[in-house]
Motif scaffolding. Structure first.
Motif, PDB file in Angstrom:
ATOM      1  N   THR A 338       0.802  -1.228   0.000  1.00  0.00           N
ATOM      2  CA  THR A 338       0.000   0.000   0.000  1.00  0.00           C
ATOM      3  C   THR A 338       0.831   1.273   0.000  1.00  0.00           C
ATOM      4  O   THR A 338       0.272   2.362  -0.037  1.00  0.00           O
ATOM      5  CB  THR A 338      -0.939   0.018   1.217  1.00  0.00           C
ATOM      6  N   ASP A 339       2.148   1.144   0.041  1.00  0.00           N
ATOM      7  CA  ASP A 339       3.034   2.312   0.026  1.00  0.00           C
ATOM      8  C   ASP A 339       3.502   2.552  -1.409  1.00  0.00           C
ATOM      9  O   ASP A 339       4.297   1.780  -1.941  1.00  0.00           O
ATOM     10  CB  ASP A 339       4.232   2.077   0.926  1.00  0.00           C
ATOM     11  N   PRO A 340       3.054   3.636  -2.064  1.00  0.00           N
ATOM     12  CA  PRO A 340       3.426   3.856  -3.463  1.00  0.00           C
ATOM     13  C   PRO A 340       4.918   4.087  -3.669  1.00  0.00           C
ATOM     14  O   PRO A 340       5.412   3.953  -4.784  1.00  0.00           O
ATOM     15  CB  PRO A 340       2.611   5.094  -3.856  1.00  0.00           C
ATOM     16  N   ALA A 341       5.641   4.396  -2.606  1.00  0.00           N
ATOM     17  CA  ALA A 341       7.088   4.574  -2.743  1.00  0.00           C
ATOM     18  C   ALA A 341       7.779   3.275  -3.123  1.00  0.00           C
ATOM     19  O   ALA A 341       8.907   3.294  -3.635  1.00  0.00           O
ATOM     20  CB  ALA A 341       7.677   5.111  -1.434  1.00  0.00           C
ATOM     21  N   ALA A 342       7.102   2.156  -2.887  1.00  0.00           N
ATOM     22  CA  ALA A 342       7.676   0.847  -3.233  1.00  0.00           C
ATOM     23  C   ALA A 342       7.373   0.433  -4.670  1.00  0.00           C
ATOM     24  O   ALA A 342       7.941  -0.551  -5.159  1.00  0.00           O
ATOM     25  CB  ALA A 342       7.144  -0.220  -2.276  1.00  0.00           C
ATOM     26  N   PHE A 343       6.509   1.176  -5.354  1.00  0.00           N
ATOM     27  CA  PHE A 343       6.077   0.777  -6.695  1.00  0.00           C
ATOM     28  C   PHE A 343       7.115   1.147  -7.752  1.00  0.00           C
ATOM     29  O   PHE A 343       7.824   2.156  -7.632  1.00  0.00           O
ATOM     30  CB  PHE A 343       4.764   1.462  -7.068  1.00  0.00           C
ATOM     31  N   TYR A 344       7.170   0.339  -8.809  1.00  0.00           N
ATOM     32  CA  TYR A 344       7.930   0.639 -10.035  1.00  0.00           C
ATOM     33  C   TYR A 344       9.427   0.835  -9.770  1.00  0.00           C
ATOM     34  O   TYR A 344      10.087   1.600 -10.462  1.00  0.00           O
ATOM     35  CB  TYR A 344       7.343   1.879 -10.736  1.00  0.00           C
ATOM     36  N   GLN A 345       9.949   0.126  -8.782  1.00  0.00           N
ATOM     37  CA  GLN A 345      11.355   0.303  -8.405  1.00  0.00           C
ATOM     38  C   GLN A 345      12.295  -0.660  -9.109  1.00  0.00           C
ATOM     39  O   GLN A 345      13.515  -0.509  -9.005  1.00  0.00           O
ATOM     40  CB  GLN A 345      11.511   0.166  -6.887  1.00  0.00           C
ATOM     41  N   GLN A 346      11.755  -1.658  -9.807  1.00  0.00           N
ATOM     42  CA  GLN A 346      12.593  -2.631 -10.492  1.00  0.00           C
ATOM     43  C   GLN A 346      12.741  -2.257 -11.967  1.00  0.00           C
ATOM     44  O   GLN A 346      11.929  -1.512 -12.524  1.00  0.00           O
ATOM     45  CB  GLN A 346      11.996  -4.039 -10.362  1.00  0.00           C
ATOM     46  N   GLN A 347      13.762  -2.789 -12.597  1.00  0.00           N
ATOM     47  CA  GLN A 347      13.971  -2.494 -14.016  1.00  0.00           C
ATOM     48  C   GLN A 347      12.825  -3.024 -14.862  1.00  0.00           C
ATOM     49  O   GLN A 347      12.357  -2.354 -15.797  1.00  0.00           O
ATOM     50  CB  GLN A 347      15.293  -3.106 -14.493  1.00  0.00           C
ATOM     51  N   VAL A 348      12.362  -4.239 -14.546  1.00  0.00           N
ATOM     52  CA  VAL A 348      11.218  -4.803 -15.259  1.00  0.00           C
ATOM     53  C   VAL A 348       9.967  -4.406 -14.497  1.00  0.00           C
ATOM     54  O   VAL A 348       9.631  -4.970 -13.449  1.00  0.00           O
ATOM     55  CB  VAL A 348      11.321  -6.340 -15.369  1.00  0.00           C
ATOM     56  N   THR A 349       9.305  -3.397 -14.996  1.00  0.00           N
ATOM     57  CA  THR A 349       8.104  -2.869 -14.364  1.00  0.00           C
ATOM     58  C   THR A 349       7.232  -2.253 -15.444  1.00  0.00           C
ATOM     59  O   THR A 349       7.666  -2.108 -16.606  1.00  0.00           O
ATOM     60  CB  THR A 349       8.473  -1.827 -13.283  1.00  0.00           C
ATOM     61  N   ASN A 350       6.024  -1.881 -15.108  1.00  0.00           N
ATOM     62  CA  ASN A 350       5.140  -1.237 -16.082  1.00  0.00           C
ATOM     63  C   ASN A 350       5.474   0.257 -16.099  1.00  0.00           C
ATOM     64  O   ASN A 350       4.865   1.057 -15.388  1.00  0.00           O
ATOM     65  CB  ASN A 350       3.677  -1.477 -15.725  1.00  0.00           C
TER      66      ASN A 350
END
Length: 395
Positions: A338-350
Motif C-alpha cells: 500500500t506504500d506507493p514509494a515501493a512501486f515501479y522500483q525494479q527495471q522490469v516494471t510497467n
C-alpha cells in the motif's frame, strides 16, 4: 468501493469491434430517480470549443444507447449510419464557456474528440441487436486512428455515480473529473506540462518507445504487444523471480475474504485460506492455484489472471496482477503493498503506468486494469451525487 472491473464489464459482448478483454461498459444494476447535470469544460488551450465534440455512449441495462445533445437517451440504431457509413452522435460544445448536458441513468463512456469528429459505426452484434464499433485508437487501421480523442468512464444509477478517467487503453487528451454530492472530489488532473512529459518519459523507457505515436497518443503496452510494438515476454523475468521466491517461503495475500497463504510448487502458485480473524465464514472449497502468467495476462488482467467477480479468486488475481505491474511481487511477501514509494522500483516494471501516476496531481491513474488495487486508480464515487464536471485540462 465498487470494482471498476465489476462496474465496466459488458461492452465487449455487445460490440462488433476490437474490444478490451475484461474492461468495457457494463449495464447499471438499477435506475436512478432522475438525470444528473454533466458539465463539459474545455480548458485544453489547444482547441477552441468549436473544434471539440463530446459523445456519451453506453448501455441502459437493456440495450446500447447514446445521449442526445438535449440530454435524451436514444437507442443505437443501424439506420443512424449516414452516407459515409458512420453515425453522427456528436454533442457540440457551446460557443464559449461551459456546456451542460443532463445525464440519464446508464453506464458508459464520455468520449472527447478534438479537431475532427469520431467515426463510429452502428452494427449488428452476434445476436442481431444494434451495437457500436467503438473507437480503437491503438489500432492503425481504425478509422479514428488519426483523430485526437480520449474518454472517461462512468456508471450512474440509483446507487450513485461511479466514474474514472482511464489510460488502460491509451493516453491522448488530459481529462479531469470533478464530482460533487455528499462530498467534493476531483481526480485525473495532470501536473503542469505533464502531457509532454508523459510522451517523452514513455519514449525514454527501454522497450516502451514504440508505444508513442507522434504527438497524438501513447498506446498502452498490452495493445502495443498485440500490434507488435511491445515484447510479448517482457514480464517473464519478473514472473520467474516471483515464482522462485515463493518456492521457499510463503506469500500472504489479504483480501476482503481474509488472509491467503501461497507457495509455489512446479509452475503452480497455490493459495490456501482464508486464515485469521479477518476471514469470512465461507472459506473456499479448496486450494486456489495460478500458473505462471504471460506478459499479456499481466497487462490485460486476462488468461491466468482473469478476475471473476467471485469474492475469492478474483481479488487474488487482482492483487497478483497489480503486484507484477508495480514490480513488488518478488520483493514483498505481504500483499497488497500500500506504500506507493515501493512501486515501479525494479527495471522490469510497467513504466507506462509509472509515468501516468507520476503525471497526475493526486498520484492516481488507471494505468492498467488492476490499478484499483489498494486505491491507486483515478476513480471517484458518490452515493448522493449532485453534479459531475468533465474538464479537458491544459495540454
Amino acid at each position: 468501493m465498487i470494482s471498476r472491473r465489476t462496474l465496466l464489464g459488458g461492452l465487449a459482448a455487445g460490440a462488433a469491434t476490437a474490444a478490451v478483454a475484461g474492461r468495457a461498459i457494463g449495464a447499471p444494476t438499477a435506475r436512478a430517480a432522475g438525470t444528473l447535470p454533466l458539465h463539459l469544460v474545455n480548458k485544453s488551450g489547444a482547441y477552441a470549443n468549436g473544434s471539440v465534440w463530446i459523445y456519451i455512449l453506453g448501455n441502459d441495462g437493456t440495450q446500447q444507447v447514446r445521449v442526445t445533445p438535449d440530454g435524451k437517451l436514444a437507442p443505437v440504431a443501424v439506420a443512424d449510419n449516414g452516407p459515409d457509413g458512420f453515425t453522427d452522435y456528436a454533442i457540440p460544445l457551446a460557443a464559449t464557456g461551459t456546456t451542460t448536458v443532463q445525464l440519464p441513468p446508464m453506464s458508459g463512456r464520455i468520449y472527447t474528440s478534438l479537431g475532427a469528429k469520431l467515426k463510429i459505426k452502428a452494427v449488428a452484434d452476434g445476436n442481431g441487436k444494434p451495437a457500436l464499433a467503438y473507437p480503437a485508437g491503438w489500432v492503425a487501421s481504425d478509422p479514428n486512428y488519426d483523430v485526437l480523442h480520449d474518454c472517461a468512464e462512468f456508471t450512474y444509477n440509483s446507487g450513485g455515480m461511479f466514474c474514472n478517467t482511464t489510460m488502460v487503453d491509451m493516453f491522448s487528451v488530459p481529462l479531469a473529473l470533478h464530482l460533487t454530492g455528499s462530498g467534493d472530489q476531483t481526480t485525473g488532473t495532470l501536473k503542469d506540462g505533464a502531457r509532454a512529459r508523459i510522451f517523452s518519459e514513455v519514449k525514454a523507457a527501454a522497450g516502451f518507445d514504440r508505444l508513442v505515436v507522434d504527438d497524438r497518443r501513447v498506446i498502452a503496452p498490452g495493445h502495443g504487444l498485440d500490434s507488435g510494438l511491445f515484447a510479448a515476454d517482457y514480464f517473464a523475468p519478473a514472473v520467474d523471480a516471483a515464482w522462485s521466491a515463493y518456492a521457499g517461503k510463503d506469500l500472504t495475500v489479504t483480501t476482503n475474504a481474509g488472509a491467503f497463504t501461497g507457495r509455489v510448487s512446479g509452475d503452480q502458485l497455490t493459495f490456501t485460506g482464508p486464515q485469521g480473524r479477518g476471514a469470512r465464514s465461507a472459506a473456499p472449497a479448496g486450494p486456489i492455484a495460478f500458473g505462471k502468467p504471460s506478459t499479456r495476462d499481466v497487462l490485460f488482467c486476462d488468461g491466468v489472471l482473469a478476475a471473476p467477480n467471485d469474492g475469492v479468486r478474483g481479488p487474488l488475481a487482482a492483487v497478483l496482477g497489480a503486484a507484477l505491474n508495480r514490480s513488488t511481487l518478488a520483493t514483498h511477501p505481504a500483499q497488497p503493498v500500500t506504500d506507493p514509494a515501493a512501486f515501479y522500483q525494479q527495471q522490469v516494471t510497467n513504466h507506462y503506468a509509472r509515468v501516468m501516476h507520476g503525471a497526475t496531481q493526486d498520484g492516481k491513474a488507471y494505468g492498467f486494469a488492476f490499478d484499483d488495487v489498494a486505491g491507486f486508480a483515478s476513480y471517484v464515487e458518490d452515493h448522493a451525487p449532485k453534479e459531475l464536471t468533465l474538464t479537458l485540462t491544459p495540454f
